[in-house]
Write a protein that holds these residues in place. Structure first.
Motif, PDB file in Angstrom:
ATOM      1  N   ASN A 192      10.251 -13.683  20.628  1.00 43.31           N
ATOM      2  CA  ASN A 192      11.395 -12.690  19.800  1.00 43.31           C
ATOM      3  C   ASN A 192      12.727 -13.194  20.163  1.00 43.31           C
ATOM      4  O   ASN A 192      13.420 -12.355  21.216  1.00 43.31           O
ATOM      5  CB  ASN A 192      11.299 -11.216  19.661  1.00 43.31           C
ATOM      6  CG  ASN A 192       9.985 -10.962  18.967  1.00 43.31           C
ATOM      7  OD1 ASN A 192      10.129 -11.314  17.671  1.00 43.31           O
ATOM      8  ND2 ASN A 192       8.973 -10.098  19.245  1.00 43.31           N
ATOM      9  N   ASP A 194      16.255 -15.565  19.150  1.00 43.94           N
ATOM     10  CA  ASP A 194      17.010 -16.155  18.054  1.00 43.94           C
ATOM     11  C   ASP A 194      17.940 -16.995  18.809  1.00 43.94           C
ATOM     12  O   ASP A 194      18.394 -18.373  18.142  1.00 43.94           O
ATOM     13  CB  ASP A 194      17.754 -15.269  17.177  1.00 43.94           C
ATOM     14  CG  ASP A 194      16.797 -14.281  16.486  1.00 43.94           C
ATOM     15  OD1 ASP A 194      15.965 -14.631  15.995  1.00 43.94           O
ATOM     16  OD2 ASP A 194      17.037 -12.818  16.488  1.00 43.94           O
ATOM     17  N   ARG A 220      10.027 -18.723  17.340  1.00 42.84           N
ATOM     18  CA  ARG A 220      10.187 -17.394  16.396  1.00 42.84           C
ATOM     19  C   ARG A 220       8.841 -17.250  15.805  1.00 42.84           C
ATOM     20  O   ARG A 220       8.234 -15.964  15.528  1.00 42.84           O
ATOM     21  CB  ARG A 220      11.247 -17.483  15.476  1.00 42.84           C
ATOM     22  CG  ARG A 220      12.686 -17.311  16.367  1.00 42.84           C
ATOM     23  CD  ARG A 220      13.947 -17.405  15.503  1.00 42.84           C
ATOM     24  NE  ARG A 220      13.929 -18.653  14.838  1.00 42.84           N
ATOM     25  CZ  ARG A 220      14.871 -19.105  13.694  1.00 42.84           C
ATOM     26  NH1 ARG A 220      15.819 -18.066  13.197  1.00 42.84           N
ATOM     27  NH2 ARG A 220      14.977 -20.135  13.245  1.00 42.84           N
ATOM     28  N   ASN A 249      15.783 -10.694  21.486  1.00 46.82           N
ATOM     29  CA  ASN A 249      16.445 -10.012  20.374  1.00 46.82           C
ATOM     30  C   ASN A 249      16.103  -8.506  20.195  1.00 46.82           C
ATOM     31  O   ASN A 249      16.654  -8.016  19.152  1.00 46.82           O
ATOM     32  CB  ASN A 249      16.350 -10.912  18.848  1.00 46.82           C
ATOM     33  CG  ASN A 249      14.752 -10.771  18.540  1.00 46.82           C
ATOM     34  OD1 ASN A 249      13.999 -10.087  18.775  1.00 46.82           O
ATOM     35  ND2 ASN A 249      14.584 -11.545  17.560  1.00 46.82           N
ATOM     36  N   GLY A 250      15.520  -8.131  21.064  1.00 48.69           N
ATOM     37  CA  GLY A 250      15.090  -6.629  21.192  1.00 48.69           C
ATOM     38  C   GLY A 250      13.807  -6.196  20.339  1.00 48.69           C
ATOM     39  O   GLY A 250      13.561  -5.034  20.794  1.00 48.69           O
ATOM     40  N   ASN A 251      13.541  -6.993  19.669  1.00 47.48           N
ATOM     41  CA  ASN A 251      12.163  -6.582  18.888  1.00 47.48           C
ATOM     42  C   ASN A 251      10.820  -7.039  20.080  1.00 47.48           C
ATOM     43  O   ASN A 251      10.973  -7.991  20.760  1.00 47.48           O
ATOM     44  CB  ASN A 251      11.918  -7.701  17.852  1.00 47.48           C
ATOM     45  CG  ASN A 251      12.655  -7.222  16.813  1.00 47.48           C
ATOM     46  OD1 ASN A 251      12.738  -6.188  16.326  1.00 47.48           O
ATOM     47  ND2 ASN A 251      13.622  -8.215  16.531  1.00 47.48           N
ATOM     48  N   GLN A 252       9.803  -6.245  20.141  1.00 51.97           N
ATOM     49  CA  GLN A 252       9.027  -6.475  21.054  1.00 51.97           C
ATOM     50  C   GLN A 252       7.567  -6.815  20.166  1.00 51.97           C
ATOM     51  O   GLN A 252       7.299  -6.572  19.131  1.00 51.97           O
ATOM     52  CB  GLN A 252       8.557  -4.994  21.650  1.00 51.97           C
ATOM     53  CG  GLN A 252       9.408  -4.450  22.455  1.00 51.97           C
ATOM     54  CD  GLN A 252       9.890  -5.349  23.774  1.00 51.97           C
ATOM     55  OE1 GLN A 252       9.199  -6.073  24.217  1.00 51.97           O
ATOM     56  NE2 GLN A 252      10.804  -4.623  24.559  1.00 51.97           N
ATOM     57  N   THR A 267       5.942  -7.711  27.711  1.00 53.44           N
ATOM     58  CA  THR A 267       7.096  -6.938  27.219  1.00 53.44           C
ATOM     59  C   THR A 267       7.942  -6.580  28.317  1.00 53.44           C
ATOM     60  O   THR A 267       7.384  -6.482  29.657  1.00 53.44           O
ATOM     61  CB  THR A 267       6.561  -5.761  26.600  1.00 53.44           C
ATOM     62  OG1 THR A 267       5.732  -4.918  27.461  1.00 53.44           O
ATOM     63  CG2 THR A 267       5.863  -5.793  25.336  1.00 53.44           C
TER      64      THR A 267
END
Length: 331
Positions: A192, A194, A220, A249-252, A267
């Motif tokens: 995750n 970008d 991605r 990007n903060g998504n796990q 994570t």
């Protein structure tokens, strides 16, 4: 849940020990108090990480495998840290730059205490790094923890506190293989992220972030690691492989690595993962003679390196608590 440890040697008037953590499903993790090092991760008896032949080899030749590397993991350009009107000089130990803390925390012998309960088997390791060691200011107390639970998740955390203004950007430097014996080229990776950070010929950033879109660095969607390593991307050619920060990007989760039989999910609370594919291994090390390029891949959870000497993002104030967490879930 079970824990035990054994003494395997002695160095600098301190005992060298191997600590074993085992969950109720038979997953086994081995940790060394030398460097607070993750030595082995055994899933159904198969090792998921790159390891030396025996614990006795780890202090003979510095190679960072599984070590808790600090005070700063990675490079500092010209070893310079500017804060206010002061300019602080760190040891130069790789070309023109400072790398991996000088004689860093991965070469120290940590105190440890194993424990277990119904939730997990764990070992807590502590180290006192004195003011002025490797030219870093501040008496620094570090606390690393490895804890294995019954979901086959290995939780790693590192806390620290200093009594002076200092800089701190450590990392766990485990190379993951998922049991692949030669290279990690055929593993599938999804991240995750970008953006990634291009680097110059010394491995340091020189132009800020760039989008992964349309580059070899676009993970991605899951793709073969070798597709990046075998590309003609100038950045890959520059470093002979992956040796770059990826901005999460903060998504796990941050990253997912899979083989035909196994899966690793990463994570972390870190802002980036630095991927390094063992480009420097060339079968010449005395204790790493079996290791060649692309024999493992790191997910170094930390603040990405800075372009210049403003290291404000990794500055630790007196009495401020540092806390890094990384979870590795194995399936």
């Amino acid at each position: 849940m079970k824990t035990n440890f054994r003494k395997y040697g002695r160095k600098n008037n301190k005992d060298l020990c191997e600590i074993t953590l085992e969950n109720d499903h038979g997953m086994v993790v081995k940790v060394l108090n030398y460097g607070a090092t993750l030595e082995k991760v055994l899933l159904d008896g198969e090792n998921m990480i790159l390891s030396l032949d025996k614990p006795e080899d780890y202090d003979k030749e510095r190679n960072y495998l599984g070590g808790t590397v600090g005070r700063i993991a990675g490079r500092v350009r010209r070893g310079l840290w500017r804060h206010g009107l002061e300019l602080h000089q760190l040891p130069i130990n790789e070309g023109p730059n400072h790398i991996h803390g000088g004689i860093g925390t991965d070469t120290e012998i940590w105190d440890f205490r194993p424990s277990c309960n119904e939730k997990g088997a764990r070992v807590d390791l502590t180290l006192f790094d004195p003011d002025g060691h490797n030219n870093y200011p501040g008496n620094l107390k570090l606390h690393a923890r490895y804890e294995l639970d019954n979901n086959n998740i290995l939780h790693y955390s590192l806390g620290a506190m200093s009594d002076k203004l200092t800089i701190f950007n450590p990392v766990n430097h485990t190379f993951f293989t998922l049991g692949e014996k030669k290279t990690i080229n055929d593993l599938q990776l999804q991240m995750n992220a970008d953006y990634y950070i291009p680097v110059d010929e010394t491995g340091l950033p020189d132009r800020g972030m760039e989008k992964v879109d349309g580059t070899a660095f676009d993970f991605r969607k899951a793709k073969r690691v070798g597709d990046a390593l075998e590309s003609d991307d100038p950045q890959i050619k520059n470093r002979d492989g992956l040796d770059h920060p990826f901005i999460l990007n903060g998504n796990q989760p941050g990253a997912v690595l899979t083989s035909g039989k196994h899966k690793l999910t990463v994570t972390t609370n870190a802002p980036s993962l630095i991927l390094y594919t063992g480009n420097g291994f060339d079968h010449t090390g005395k204790y790493t003679a079996d290791f060649g390029p692309y024999c493992g891949i790191t997910f170094e959870a930390q603040v990405p390196p800075a372009e210049g000497d403003d290291l404000g993002r990794i500055t630790l104030l007196p009495g401020e608590k540092f806390k890094r967490t990384v979870d590795w879930k194995f399936e």
